[in-house]
Motif scaffolding. Structure first.
Motif, short mmCIF file in Angstrom:
data_model
loop_
_atom_site.label_atom_id
_atom_site.label_comp_id
_atom_site.label_asym_id
_atom_site.label_seq_id
_atom_site.Cartn_x
_atom_site.Cartn_y
_atom_site.Cartn_z
N SER A 238 -69.93 -53.23 1.73
CA SER A 238 -68.98 -53.18 0.62
C SER A 238 -67.84 -54.17 0.85
CB SER A 238 -68.46 -51.74 0.49
OG SER A 238 -67.30 -51.68 -0.28
N ILE A 239 -67.24 -54.10 2.03
CA ILE A 239 -66.11 -54.99 2.34
C ILE A 239 -66.59 -56.45 2.39
CG2 ILE A 239 -64.43 -55.65 4.14
CD1 ILE A 239 -64.16 -52.65 4.81
N LEU B 200 -72.84 -49.02 4.77
CA LEU B 200 -72.31 -49.03 3.39
C LEU B 200 -70.88 -49.59 3.35
CD1 LEU B 200 -73.68 -45.68 1.88
CD2 LEU B 200 -74.54 -48.00 1.54
N ILE B 201 -70.04 -49.20 4.31
CA ILE B 201 -68.66 -49.71 4.32
C ILE B 201 -68.68 -51.21 4.63
CG2 ILE B 201 -66.39 -49.59 5.43
CD1 ILE B 201 -67.02 -46.66 6.17
N PHE C 194 -58.99 -45.72 8.01
CA PHE C 194 -60.28 -45.27 7.53
C PHE C 194 -61.15 -44.78 8.68
CE2 PHE C 194 -63.92 -46.28 4.81
CZ PHE C 194 -63.40 -45.71 3.68
N LYS D 169 -67.44 -58.45 -0.88
CA LYS D 169 -66.28 -58.95 -1.63
C LYS D 169 -65.62 -60.12 -0.91
CE LYS D 169 -65.01 -54.67 -1.77
NZ LYS D 169 -64.51 -53.32 -1.91
N1 URA Z 1 -63.12 -50.45 1.56
C1 URA Z 1 -64.10 -50.99 0.79
O1 URA Z 1 -63.89 -51.99 0.11
N2 URA Z 1 -65.32 -50.41 0.80
C2 URA Z 1 -65.61 -49.31 1.54
O2 URA Z 1 -66.74 -48.84 1.52
C3 URA Z 1 -64.57 -48.77 2.31
C4 URA Z 1 -63.34 -49.35 2.30
#
Ligand code: URA
Length: 435
Positions: free
Chosen positions: A183-184, A179-180, A207, A187
């Motif tokens: 997500s990163i 998921l992390i 993190f 983008k």
């Molecule tokens: N930064 C993000 O953009 N997404 C995550 O899930 C964690 C850190």
């Protein structure tokens, strides 16, 4: 297709097809899937994981959920760097101009700080007049003419991720590598650059708390980038103490300027040189990153790297005389000294504690609505490995807050330092390089 069946399939430990993942992300984006079903699937992913193919499909679907930035009008190779977030991390302000001074294009979209971590956009806004919202055509023109621009993310980049992240934040489903990573990467991939260098931090202020977890995250992100044919590499860097000496917006900009002049702290300088060298290799300027060091040092010595920052700030409407004369930066009303009450060798500086202290001094936001005091923050006098005697200065604390508010924060800064009785070898800032 039914969301109920997809949830049960993941709950029972099976892999989802790319069609099922696309159905899920479409439903999140179009708001046809209720939050309770989305949260349920997120929890099943946290518990059962995702394989490489599922993670790549999730990234692709999230990337396509919104704008995909087209940088094709920018000539040459566009390089990008992303940090997973840390304390005192001002590397983008150094790397952008340094790499651009070689003619490589840096069209960067950055974020704001929240909680204990800072954000590049806030740091840029410490330079009076600097605009971080720039129209697409002006952004492209700036990168073509000057070589670099750092602006805020387009409002419609990754809407599915925005929705998912907000839900993950309140449902205990942030801690999942697929998921992390998706997500990163969704983008970063949507931001349009040809190459990506990921600075994955680990330690108390990061993190990922351990090197092992940071390595897993980095490998997952590099695999996603590769599967989508984007040159993606990662470095694993230590966040078990703040990066450099300065934490807080104007203080960090001053440190970035010093680093571009060759007068920065050694850990920040090493990280910036090594990351720039990799980015130059990615751009094809050098065959091998290690061949780039003499040229990087020459760009700093000749003043060309600093000049790029001056040009970038001027182009973005900022007052570039702050770069040439950093003494102009606004100063806080109070400066407090934090003195050591123990002797030894600094073993650890709790980055999380320093980041929170800087935020409470006014240098960061607790919620997105908070207004930042650009002058507030902390400058460390000691780093890990340094010898300390009782009474030595550990840090200077800058704030406009009252004495009553500041005193407990000074104690937090003091307590962030722990000591070893014996001298030890300090580990390098970069622990591993993944490509
Ligand atoms: N930064 C993000 O953009 N997404 C995550 O899930 C964690 C850190």
């Amino acid at each position: 297709m039914r969301m109920y069946d997809i949830i049960c399939k993941k709950r029972d430990g099976f892999s989802l097809t790319s069609q099922e993942i696309q159905f899920f992300i479409d439903g999140v984006t179009n708001k046809t899937i209720p939050d309770y079903q989305t949260s349920s699937l997120l929890m099943a992913i946290v518990l059962k994981g995702m394989n490489k193919e599922e993670t790549a499909a999730l990234t692709l679907a999230m990337m396509k959920s919104g704008d995909i930035i087209d940088l094709s009008q920018i000539e040459g190779i566009k390089v990008d760097k992303h940090s997973t977030g840390g304390v005192g991390d001002k590397t983008s302000l150094v790397l952008g101009p340094l790499v651009a001074s070689f003619g490589v294009k840096v069209a960067k979209m950055s974020g704001r700080g929240l909680g204990h971590t800072g954000g590049t956009l806030d740091k840029l806004e410490a330079i009076p007049g600097t605009k971080i919202e720039i129209e697409r055509d002006a952004f492209i023109k700036q990168v073509n003419e000057i070589g670099c621009a750092i602006i805020g993310q387009s409002g419609h980049l990754g809407p599915a991720d925005k929705k998912l992240y907000a839900l993950r934040d309140v449902t205990g489903t942030v801690e999942s590598i697929p998921l992390i990573a998706s997500s990163i990467m969704s983008k970063k991939l949507a931001s349009g650059s040809d190459t990506i260098l990921l600075d994955v931090k680990f330690g108390s202020g990061a993190f990922m708390k351990t090197l092992e977890d940071a390595k897993k995250l980095a490998e997952a992100m590099v695999a996603i980038g590769k599967s989508l044919k984007r040159d993606t590499r990662a470095i694993l860097t230590d966040m078990d103490q703040p990066l450099g000496l300065a934490v807080g917006n104007a203080l960090e900009v001053k440190e970035a300027i010093a680093t571009l002049k060759g007068e920065g702290p050694s850990d920040l300088t090493t990280l910036c040189l090594e990351a720039s060298a990799i980015m130059l290799e990615q751009a094809g300027v050098v065959k091998n990153a290690k061949d780039a060091y003499p040229a990087l040092e020459a760009k700093i010595k000749s003043g060309e790297a600093l000049l790029k920052l001056v040009e970038m700030i001027k182009a973005q409407g900022g007052d570039e005389t702050y770069i040439t004369n950093p003494e102009k930066f606004v100063k806080s009303a109070h400066v407090f000294e934090v003195l050591a009450t123990s002797a030894g060798y600094v073993q650890h500086i709790d980055s999380l504690a320093i980041g929170i202290a800087s935020m409470k001094l006014g240098g960061g936001r607790e919620t997105y609505e908070d207004v930042i005091d650009m002058s507030a923050g902390i400058v460390l006098n000691k780093k890990v490995g340094d010898q300390v005697q009782i009474g030595d200065r550990l840090a200077l604390v800058y704030t406009n807050k009252s004495d009553d508010v500041s005193r407990p924060i000074l104690v937090d800064v003091h307590d962030a330092f722990t000591y070893s009785k014996t001298k030890f070898e300090v580990k390098p800032i970069i622990h591993a390089y993944i490509k």
